[in-house]
Write an enzyme that holds these catalytic residues in place. Structure first.
Site, PDB file in Angstrom:
ATOM      1  N   ASP A  18       0.820  -1.220   0.000  1.00 14.21           N
ATOM      2  CA  ASP A  18       0.000   0.000   0.000  1.00 14.21           C
ATOM      3  C   ASP A  18       0.852   1.267   0.000  1.00 14.21           C
ATOM      4  OD1 ASP A  18      -2.270  -1.726   0.399  1.00 14.21           O
ATOM      5  OD2 ASP A  18      -1.745  -1.771   2.525  1.00 14.21           O
ATOM      6  N   LYS A  21       2.229   2.382  -4.917  1.00 16.44           N
ATOM      7  CA  LYS A  21       2.847   1.899  -6.163  1.00 16.44           C
ATOM      8  C   LYS A  21       1.960   2.219  -7.354  1.00 16.44           C
ATOM      9  CE  LYS A  21       2.806  -2.235  -4.517  1.00 16.44           C
ATOM     10  NZ  LYS A  21       2.391  -1.902  -3.152  1.00 16.44           N
ATOM     11  N   GLY A  45      -5.050  -4.250  -4.388  1.00 15.61           N
ATOM     12  CA  GLY A  45      -5.733  -3.264  -5.217  1.00 15.61           C
ATOM     13  C   GLY A  45      -4.878  -2.033  -5.393  1.00 15.61           C
ATOM     14  N   HIS A  46      -4.607  -1.667  -6.628  1.00 17.31           N
ATOM     15  CA  HIS A  46      -3.940  -0.390  -6.881  1.00 17.31           C
ATOM     16  C   HIS A  46      -5.029   0.661  -7.048  1.00 17.31           C
ATOM     17  CE1 HIS A  46       0.064  -1.682  -7.105  1.00 17.31           C
ATOM     18  NE2 HIS A  46       0.068  -2.149  -8.328  1.00 17.31           N
ATOM     19  N   GLN A 226       1.726  -5.734  -3.480  1.00 19.92           N
ATOM     20  CA  GLN A 226       2.137  -5.851  -2.070  1.00 19.92           C
ATOM     21  C   GLN A 226       3.534  -5.254  -1.849  1.00 19.92           C
ATOM     22  OE1 GLN A 226       1.283  -9.361  -3.260  1.00 19.92           O
ATOM     23  NE2 GLN A 226      -0.822  -9.315  -2.639  1.00 19.92           N
TER      24      GLN A 226
HETATM   25  P1  GDP Z   1      -0.596   0.610  -3.766  1.00 21.56           P
HETATM   26  O1  GDP Z   1      -1.232  -0.730  -3.750  1.00 21.56           O
HETATM   27  O2  GDP Z   1       0.840   0.581  -3.349  1.00 21.56           O
HETATM   28  O3  GDP Z   1      -0.802   1.342  -5.045  1.00 21.56           O
HETATM   29  O4  GDP Z   1      -1.286   1.455  -2.668  1.00 21.56           O
HETATM   30  P2  GDP Z   1      -2.859   1.770  -2.489  1.00 21.56           P
HETATM   31  O5  GDP Z   1      -3.449   2.065  -3.811  1.00 21.56           O
HETATM   32  O6  GDP Z   1      -3.480   0.729  -1.665  1.00 21.56           O
HETATM   33  O7  GDP Z   1      -2.781   3.032  -1.564  1.00 21.56           O
HETATM   34  C1  GDP Z   1      -2.294   4.175  -2.007  1.00 21.56           C
HETATM   35  C2  GDP Z   1      -3.321   5.249  -1.676  1.00 21.56           C
HETATM   36  O8  GDP Z   1      -2.618   6.422  -1.414  1.00 21.56           O
HETATM   37  C3  GDP Z   1      -4.257   5.546  -2.823  1.00 21.56           C
HETATM   38  O9  GDP Z   1      -5.506   5.913  -2.316  1.00 21.56           O
HETATM   39  C4  GDP Z   1      -3.589   6.744  -3.509  1.00 21.56           C
HETATM   40  O10 GDP Z   1      -4.503   7.585  -4.179  1.00 21.56           O
HETATM   41  C5  GDP Z   1      -3.000   7.434  -2.321  1.00 21.56           C
HETATM   42  N1  GDP Z   1      -1.772   8.176  -2.601  1.00 21.56           N
HETATM   43  C6  GDP Z   1      -0.731   7.827  -3.404  1.00 21.56           C
HETATM   44  N2  GDP Z   1       0.226   8.756  -3.342  1.00 21.56           N
HETATM   45  C7  GDP Z   1      -0.204   9.711  -2.482  1.00 21.56           C
HETATM   46  C8  GDP Z   1       0.347  10.923  -1.988  1.00 21.56           C
HETATM   47  O11 GDP Z   1       1.449  11.316  -2.312  1.00 21.56           O
HETATM   48  N3  GDP Z   1      -0.408  11.618  -1.078  1.00 21.56           N
HETATM   49  C9  GDP Z   1      -1.625  11.214  -0.668  1.00 21.56           C
HETATM   50  N4  GDP Z   1      -2.289  11.956   0.233  1.00 21.56           N
HETATM   51  N5  GDP Z   1      -2.189  10.071  -1.115  1.00 21.56           N
HETATM   52  C10 GDP Z   1      -1.476   9.338  -2.010  1.00 21.56           C
END
Ligand code: GDP
Length: 431
Positions: A18, A21, A45-46, A226
């Protein structure tokens, strides 16, 4: 990272997942020709935000949102076909044309409903905090050499015989585990018969597609799901996922040799989160943890589960840098720290008998360590509109410098908000 010509870049999560990515891949995919998912299933989930729309992609690489980008689901992925086609349909509904741009490895294994039943039954006794989507049992079948692969759908008669045997075995296991649930052979067969005509035309020797693309000098992005600390070998075992999330897994799971990979970008949050069970040394259980959770929207993209939140842990990121061979860091969610007056950063751990600066193999030991913190001053100003490092408050730059020094990896990107444009690209050539 993709600027100086061509290359094959791996994007990995360098914490417990999370890390954001999805956003990084989304930003980088704009310059990519091919984007490949190399491991995991429909549990990760991205979340990608474009304008006012939010997309959650579990099986399809988020590169699909960019016109012209070819997306590949690699052999290292376990494919939940209904989720996959649900996403394809949703993309079509939103006007995103995927024709000729999505390929699934014929060597990828299928996640079928009986895997879910087994997952739910075993989670009742083992309590590893799995998402119950059948991913673990599908990987167990893969390594037990009884998996059903995408290529098997090309010969439904063979698949039928395999299926009968697998469903029977699953039902025996369910009985042993004390579950009252049973899988139905007829339902499974009907599912495969329904899926095959849609899936077979999208199946291909994906490794060959990726190999050729890199050899032809096209820009290829391998995206992990992950995080590194959830890797089945390098993570906090047994509270891990069932695949190799780290960069070595990218070569295996995309179907190419490791010598074709040029860069490895580790994505880290400016703090730390974790979903599910297992130790989290820098967890801030009090109001500060709650503040991070609320400001960062730290709730699972797929499950809605609240994430456990805490401070940046340099031991974790140093370890991730080593096991992945990171060549650059992307620090996300810096903006979430905007309101804190002071920000602790964990520089290493202590145990009753001395210091511990490397990740222990024993999860019990990790549960006993006490973090050693440096406390850095906060900046208490919004950072969301910064597009260069020089536009960040001095304290925020000092914070990033500290993360870079502690991790031993240069910071290449800083994300300061959810939107695609809220990113700082740090000059400095290839990472
Ligand atoms: P992933 O699986 O690594 O892509 O992570 P997730 O999608 O589960 O969580 C990332 C969350 O953080 C998403 O809701 C993104 O929109 C949000 N996000 C990503 N980068 C940033 C950031 O720089 N600032 C903020 N506030 N939210 C972010």
């Amino acid at each position: 990272m993709f600027d100086a010509g061509t290359g094959c870049l791996v994007v990995v999560g360098a914490q417990w997942g999370d890390e954001g990515k999805g956003k990084l891949v989304d930003v980088l995919a704009e310059r990519a020709d091919v984007v490949v998912r190399y491991q995991g299933g429909a549990n990760a989930g991205h979340t990608v935000v474009i304008g006012d729309s939010q997309f959650i992609l579990r099986q399809i690489p988020s590169g699909i949102l960019h016109p012209g980008v070819v997306c590949v689901v690699g052999n290292g992925v376990v494919l939940e076909p209904e989720t996959f086609f649900g996403e394809l349909d949703e993309l079509a509904k939103r006007g995103i044309d995927t024709t000729g741009r999505i390929w699934v490895s014929d060597r990828a294994h299928l996640v079928l409903p009986y895997h879910k039943l087994l997952d739910l039954a075993s989670e009742k006794s083992q309590k590893l905090g799995t998402t119950g989507r059948g991913i673990g049992p599908a990987y167990e079948d893969k390594y037990g050499r009884r998996g059903i692969r995408v290529t098997d759908l090309r010969r439904l008669e063979c698949a039928r015989a395999m299926l009968a045997e697998r469903v029977e075995r699953a039902n025996r296991l369910l009985e042993l585990m004390g579950s009252v649930e049973r899988a139905s052979f007829e339902e499974h067969l009907a599912l495969l018969e329904r899926l095959a005509p849609r899936l077979v035309p999208l199946s291909a020797d994906a490794g060959l597609i990726v190999h050729r693309a890199v050899r032809e000098g096209r820009r290829v992005l391998l995206e992990g799901a992950q995080g590194s600390l959830l890797d089945v070998d390098h993570g906090t075992y047994p509270y891990v996922t069932s695949s190799n999330t780290t960069a070595g897994g990218a070569a295996v799971g995309a179907g190419i040799g490791p010598t074709l990979i040029h860069h490895v970008l580790g994505v880290v949050k400016a703090y730390t989160t974790r979903v599910g069970n297992g130790p989290l040394p820098t967890e801030a259980p009090g109001p500060e943890g709650e503040q991070l959770r609320q400001l960062g929207g730290e709730f699972g993209a797929v499950t809605g589960r609240p994430r456990r939140c805490g401070w940046f842990d340099a031991t974790v990121v140093r370890y991730a840098a080593r096991v992945n061979g990171l060549t650059g860091l992307a620090v996300t969610k810096l903006d979430v720290l905007d309101s804190f007056a002071e920000i602790p950063v964990c520089i290493g751990y202590s145990l009753p008998d001395g210091l511990c600066d490397e990740m222990p193999a024993e999860v019990e030991l990790l549960g006993q360590v006490r973090p050693r913190y440096d406390v850095l001053p906060g900046w208490q100003r919004p950072t969301g509109s910064a597009r260069r490092l020089s536009e960040l408050p001095d304290e925020a730059r000092a914070y990033l410098d500290r993360l870079e020094a502690l991790s031993g990896v240069p910071v290449r990107y800083v994300s300061v908000g959810t939107r695609r444009d809220q990113i700082i690209e740090v000059a400095g050539g290839e990472g």
